[in-house]
Design a protein around this motif. Sequence first.
Motif, PDB file in Angstrom:
ATOM      1  N   ASP A  14      15.228  17.915  23.751  1.00 12.89           N
ATOM      2  CA  ASP A  14      15.522  19.162  25.077  1.00 12.89           C
ATOM      3  C   ASP A  14      17.979  19.957  24.987  1.00 12.89           C
ATOM      4  OD1 ASP A  14      17.372  17.105  25.796  1.00 12.89           O
ATOM      5  OD2 ASP A  14      17.072  16.863  27.425  1.00 12.89           O
ATOM      6  N   SER A  15      18.129  19.569  22.988  1.00 12.16           N
ATOM      7  CA  SER A  15      19.052  20.125  22.806  1.00 12.16           C
ATOM      8  C   SER A  15      18.583  21.239  21.621  1.00 12.16           C
ATOM      9  CB  SER A  15      20.021  19.055  22.952  1.00 12.16           C
ATOM     10  OG  SER A  15      20.887  18.246  23.733  1.00 12.16           O
ATOM     11  N   LYS A  16      17.756  21.422  21.563  1.00 10.75           N
ATOM     12  CA  LYS A  16      17.108  22.210  20.820  1.00 10.75           C
ATOM     13  C   LYS A  16      17.987  23.683  20.155  1.00 10.75           C
ATOM     14  CE  LYS A  16      12.893  24.163  18.128  1.00 10.75           C
ATOM     15  NZ  LYS A  16      11.892  23.848  18.015  1.00 10.75           N
ATOM     16  N   GLU A  17      17.826  23.772  21.839  1.00  9.66           N
ATOM     17  CA  GLU A  17      18.975  25.134  21.483  1.00  9.66           C
ATOM     18  C   GLU A  17      19.883  25.852  21.864  1.00  9.66           C
ATOM     19  OE1 GLU A  17      17.309  27.886  21.299  1.00  9.66           O
ATOM     20  OE2 GLU A  17      15.693  27.546  21.016  1.00  9.66           O
ATOM     21  N   GLU A  18      20.802  24.436  21.946  1.00  9.04           N
ATOM     22  CA  GLU A  18      21.740  23.844  21.784  1.00  9.04           C
ATOM     23  C   GLU A  18      22.529  23.497  20.097  1.00  9.04           C
ATOM     24  OE1 GLU A  18      24.926  20.459  23.070  1.00  9.04           O
ATOM     25  OE2 GLU A  18      23.309  20.863  23.920  1.00  9.04           O
ATOM     26  N   TYR A  19      21.401  22.680  19.052  1.00 10.32           N
ATOM     27  CA  TYR A  19      21.408  22.667  18.162  1.00 10.32           C
ATOM     28  C   TYR A  19      21.497  23.724  17.145  1.00 10.32           C
ATOM     29  CZ  TYR A  19      20.652  20.839  13.327  1.00 10.32           C
ATOM     30  OH  TYR A  19      20.623  20.552  12.137  1.00 10.32           O
ATOM     31  N   LEU A  20      21.282  24.520  17.723  1.00 11.91           N
ATOM     32  CA  LEU A  20      20.265  26.204  16.752  1.00 11.91           C
ATOM     33  C   LEU A  20      21.874  26.834  17.039  1.00 11.91           C
ATOM     34  CD1 LEU A  20      18.570  26.984  15.077  1.00 11.91           C
ATOM     35  CD2 LEU A  20      17.738  28.573  16.936  1.00 11.91           C
ATOM     36  N   GLU A  21      21.779  26.411  18.185  1.00 12.17           N
ATOM     37  CA  GLU A  21      23.471  27.795  18.058  1.00 12.17           C
ATOM     38  C   GLU A  21      24.287  26.682  17.418  1.00 12.17           C
ATOM     39  OE1 GLU A  21      27.074  28.022  21.363  1.00 12.17           O
ATOM     40  OE2 GLU A  21      24.935  27.575  22.125  1.00 12.17           O
ATOM     41  N   HIS A  22      25.056  25.229  17.178  1.00 10.42           N
ATOM     42  CA  HIS A  22      25.521  24.797  16.505  1.00 10.42           C
ATOM     43  C   HIS A  22      24.977  24.711  14.688  1.00 10.42           C
ATOM     44  CE1 HIS A  22      28.162  20.877  14.245  1.00 10.42           C
ATOM     45  NE2 HIS A  22      26.858  20.659  13.888  1.00 10.42           N
ATOM     46  N   ALA A  23      23.817  24.635  14.406  1.00 13.62           N
ATOM     47  CA  ALA A  23      23.693  25.660  13.089  1.00 13.62           C
ATOM     48  C   ALA A  23      23.892  26.770  12.634  1.00 13.62           C
ATOM     49  CB  ALA A  23      22.140  24.812  12.855  1.00 13.62           C
ATOM     50  N   ARG A  24      23.985  27.765  13.050  1.00 12.80           N
ATOM     51  CA  ARG A  24      23.656  28.904  13.242  1.00 12.80           C
ATOM     52  C   ARG A  24      25.588  29.001  12.716  1.00 12.80           C
ATOM     53  NH1 ARG A  24      20.013  30.404  17.873  1.00 12.80           N
ATOM     54  NH2 ARG A  24      18.391  31.488  17.048  1.00 12.80           N
ATOM     55  N   MET A  25      26.514  28.227  13.440  1.00 12.17           N
ATOM     56  CA  MET A  25      27.958  28.875  13.586  1.00 12.17           C
ATOM     57  C   MET A  25      28.111  27.686  12.306  1.00 12.17           C
ATOM     58  SD  MET A  25      31.026  26.882  15.478  1.00 12.17           S
ATOM     59  CE  MET A  25      31.353  28.390  16.400  1.00 12.17           C
ATOM     60  N   SER A  26      27.891  26.653  11.790  1.00  5.63           N
ATOM     61  CA  SER A  26      28.409  25.700  10.487  1.00  5.63           C
ATOM     62  C   SER A  26      27.023  26.787   9.936  1.00  5.63           C
ATOM     63  CB  SER A  26      27.394  24.152  10.752  1.00  5.63           C
ATOM     64  OG  SER A  26      27.978  23.927  11.872  1.00  5.63           O
ATOM     65  N   ALA A  27      26.224  27.219  10.178  1.00  3.57           N
ATOM     66  CA  ALA A  27      25.688  28.315   8.638  1.00  3.57           C
ATOM     67  C   ALA A  27      26.645  29.438   7.984  1.00  3.57           C
ATOM     68  CB  ALA A  27      24.205  28.936   8.842  1.00  3.57           C
ATOM     69  N   ASP A  28      27.179  29.177   9.042  1.00  4.10           N
ATOM     70  CA  ASP A  28      28.436  31.014   9.183  1.00  4.10           C
ATOM     71  C   ASP A  28      28.986  30.315   7.849  1.00  4.10           C
ATOM     72  OD1 ASP A  28      26.369  32.708   9.902  1.00  4.10           O
ATOM     73  OD2 ASP A  28      27.383  32.565  11.805  1.00  4.10           O
ATOM     74  N   ILE A  29      29.732  29.788   8.154  1.00  5.32           N
ATOM     75  CA  ILE A  29      31.054  28.033   7.612  1.00  5.32           C
ATOM     76  C   ILE A  29      30.710  28.141   6.085  1.00  5.32           C
ATOM     77  CG2 ILE A  29      33.021  26.787   8.154  1.00  5.32           C
ATOM     78  CD1 ILE A  29      32.572  26.963  10.994  1.00  5.32           C
ATOM     79  N   PHE A  30      29.370  27.749   6.297  1.00  2.00           N
ATOM     80  CA  PHE A  30      29.286  26.904   4.925  1.00  2.00           C
ATOM     81  C   PHE A  30      29.489  28.724   4.418  1.00  2.00           C
ATOM     82  CE2 PHE A  30      26.858  23.024   6.894  1.00  2.00           C
ATOM     83  CZ  PHE A  30      26.675  22.452   5.363  1.00  2.00           C
ATOM     84  N   ARG A  31      27.996  29.603   4.063  1.00  2.00           N
ATOM     85  CA  ARG A  31      28.188  30.830   3.703  1.00  2.00           C
ATOM     86  C   ARG A  31      29.335  31.081   3.698  1.00  2.00           C
ATOM     87  NH1 ARG A  31      23.074  33.196   3.110  1.00  2.00           N
ATOM     88  NH2 ARG A  31      24.367  34.360   1.637  1.00  2.00           N
ATOM     89  N   GLU A  32      30.381  31.520   4.118  1.00  2.00           N
ATOM     90  CA  GLU A  32      32.007  31.427   4.214  1.00  2.00           C
ATOM     91  C   GLU A  32      32.649  31.750   2.675  1.00  2.00           C
ATOM     92  OE1 GLU A  32      34.272  31.779   8.156  1.00  2.00           O
ATOM     93  OE2 GLU A  32      32.271  32.708   9.189  1.00  2.00           O
ATOM     94  N   ASN A  33      32.264  30.106   2.481  1.00  2.00           N
ATOM     95  CA  ASN A  33      33.022  29.354   1.913  1.00  2.00           C
ATOM     96  C   ASN A  33      32.345  29.070   0.689  1.00  2.00           C
ATOM     97  OD1 ASN A  33      34.999  27.573   2.980  1.00  2.00           O
ATOM     98  ND2 ASN A  33      34.239  27.471   4.336  1.00  2.00           N
ATOM     99  N   GLY A  34      31.423  29.689  -0.037  1.00  2.00           N
ATOM    100  CA  GLY A  34      30.366  29.277  -0.842  1.00  2.00           C
ATOM    101  C   GLY A  34      29.241  28.992  -1.008  1.00  2.00           C
ATOM    102  N   ALA A  35      28.824  28.579  -0.475  1.00  2.00           N
ATOM    103  CA  ALA A  35      27.108  27.959  -0.539  1.00  2.00           C
ATOM    104  C   ALA A  35      26.421  29.506  -0.019  1.00  2.00           C
ATOM    105  CB  ALA A  35      26.898  27.308   1.164  1.00  2.00           C
ATOM    106  N   LEU A  36      25.539  29.321  -1.189  1.00  2.00           N
ATOM    107  CA  LEU A  36      24.281  30.013  -1.713  1.00  2.00           C
ATOM    108  C   LEU A  36      22.912  30.201  -0.101  1.00  2.00           C
ATOM    109  CD1 LEU A  36      23.929  29.629  -4.929  1.00  2.00           C
ATOM    110  CD2 LEU A  36      25.043  31.395  -3.765  1.00  2.00           C
ATOM    111  N   LYS A  37      22.750  29.774  -0.047  1.00  2.00           N
ATOM    112  CA  LYS A  37      21.712  29.601   1.211  1.00  2.00           C
ATOM    113  C   LYS A  37      21.665  28.093   2.355  1.00  2.00           C
ATOM    114  CE  LYS A  37      16.961  29.916   0.627  1.00  2.00           C
ATOM    115  NZ  LYS A  37      15.349  30.341   0.203  1.00  2.00           N
TER     116      LYS A  37
END
Length: 117
Positions: A14-37
Motif C-alpha cells: 500500500d506504499s507503492k506510490e510513496e516508494y516511487l516518489e522516494h525512488a524518483r527523488m533518490s534517482a535524481d540525486i544519484f544522477r546528479e552525483n555521477g550515476a549513469l542509470k
Amino acid sequence: MSYVDGFVAAVPTDSKEEYLEHARMSADIFRENGALKVVETWGDDVPEGEITSFPMAVKAEANEAVVFSWVIWPSKEVRDAGWQSMMEDPRMQAEDNPMPFDGKRLIYGGFDLILER
C-alpha cells in the motif's frame, strides 16, 4: 569498466506510490552525483524459496512486495565520490526523503561489472 550498486528491499504494497516518489527523488540525486542509470523494479513474479529467495532474504511479509534496484556508475571511483556527496546532501536526510520501508531489511552492495551484452 562500470560499477553497480544493487539493492533488494521489502516494501508495503500500500506504499507503492510513496516508494516511487522516494525512488524518483533518490534517482535524481544519484544522477546528479555521477550515476549513469538508476533502475527500480517492483516484484511481480518473485517466488518463495525453500532454502533461500528474495522474499526470505528481506523477510518480506504477506503485505509487502520485493523491490529490486540497481544503479550503474561509470567507475567505482565515481561511485565512491558520488556516495560521499549524497550522504552530505540535505535531500538525503530522512525528514526530506523518508524511506517508506524498513531500512533494517534492506540488502545492498557494490559490484564490479564483469559482463554486459
